[in-house]
Design an enzyme around this catalytic site. Structure first.
Site, PDB file in Angstrom:
ATOM      1  N   HIS A  14      47.418  55.542  40.998  1.00  0.00           N
ATOM      2  CA  HIS A  14      46.420  54.264  40.552  1.00  0.00           C
ATOM      3  C   HIS A  14      45.224  53.977  41.255  1.00  0.00           C
ATOM      4  CE1 HIS A  14      47.112  49.219  40.375  1.00  0.00           C
ATOM      5  NE2 HIS A  14      47.080  49.905  39.584  1.00  0.00           N
ATOM      6  N   HIS A  56      38.944  47.542  37.438  1.00  0.00           N
ATOM      7  CA  HIS A  56      39.555  47.089  36.669  1.00  0.00           C
ATOM      8  C   HIS A  56      39.441  45.484  36.541  1.00  0.00           C
ATOM      9  CE1 HIS A  56      43.296  43.937  37.494  1.00  0.00           C
ATOM     10  NE2 HIS A  56      43.797  45.143  37.279  1.00  0.00           N
TER      11      HIS A  56
END
Length: 276
Positions: A14, A56
């Protein structure tokens, strides 16, 4: 306790090996490949001058020494920022052991802003098969341009039109059903993943948006509603769970027979699965 699951669960890093190295940096993805991750996960946003970068947040404030929205900055602006030193400041408080990654300001490329193009090059040069799970971030001021630019870039690498979804080393993920619809309309054989923070009432029976074959529930959903995973599987869908960091959560995912575990700790999860 380690597991030898009956089917192989894919371990997805991730934002790279983001517990050990700064998320979305070349350092984090190199570490994930070294650690043996089966796949890498990244988020993509479009810069003001049309480049896809792996960031992100909507703004760069948390993960760099700069400020501002990614969509309002050009790639050259982002390239002046340091996306690594914050990790030294914040990440090791309360940890028993030091990380085996160290921020070195002289290694600019390792912690500079990472373009999706550079990440695709890294995967191509990995020396072994490594898959890529790309999340499109929404809402965005660029609407469908994110998907459009993404597919153009994948085409350059020969990844936009796999023979089948099962044969594709790349999959596109989003919380936005509209984003996934755009991808499927333009590239019908690319696999898509519908990410979920909660389960909407109309999808509780295990259905997904039209054409989507992979569910991406949060670990919170899986903990609170394990039977939902069974419903998804009965409906013929794969299940890719995020973000799975704790040993007991890995064990739950194994017991439920999920297909992929998305984790900040790929090496630890591989060890838990008996693959370390």
């Amino acid at each position: 306790m380690t597991h030898a699951p009956q089917h192989r669960i894919q371990v997805v890093a991730h934002r790279g090996a983001s517990e050990d190295a700064p998320e979305h940096t070349l350092a984090a993805y190199r570490k994930a490949i070294e650690d043996g991750a089966d796949a890498l996960e990244c988020d993509v946003r479009l810069t003001a001058d049309g480049h896809l970068v792996c960031v992100h947040d909507r703004r760069v404030n948390r993960t760099s020494n700069g400020r501002g929205a990614v969509s309002a900055l050009e790639l050259a602006d982002l390239a002046t920022l340091d996306f690594g030193s914050w990790k030294n400041r914040d990440a090791w408080r309360g940890r028993d052991e030091e990380p085996d990654w160290e921020h070195r300001p002289e290694d600019r490329e390792e912690t500079s802003v990472l373009t999706l193009e550079r990440l695709l090059e890294l995967v191509a040069d990995a020396g072994r098969p490594v898959e890529l799970a790309i999340e499109t971030k929404h809402p965005t001021r660029w609407a469908g341009q994110v998907e459009e630019r993404l597919l153009v870039l994948l085409k350059r690498f020969g990844l936009d039109a796999p023979a089948s979804a099962d044969a594709s080393p790349v999959r596109i993920m989003s919380f936005s059903a509209r984003s996934l619809h755009r991808v499927r309309a333009a590239a019908p054989t690319l696999p898509t993943v519908y990410l979920m923070q909660f389960v909407s009432p109309r999808l509780r029976d295990g259905r997904l948006p039209v054409g989507v074959r992979i569910a991406g529930p949060s670990m919170r959903i899986v903990r609170g509603h394990p039977a939902y995973v069974e419903r998804l599987k009965r409906a013929g869908h794969q299940v890719h769970v995020w973000t799975v960091n704790e040993p007991e959560d890995v064990d739950l995912c194994v017991g439920l027979g999920v297909n992929a575990i998305i984790t900040n700790r790929p090496r630890a999860v591989l060890g838990r699965l008996g693959r370390g």
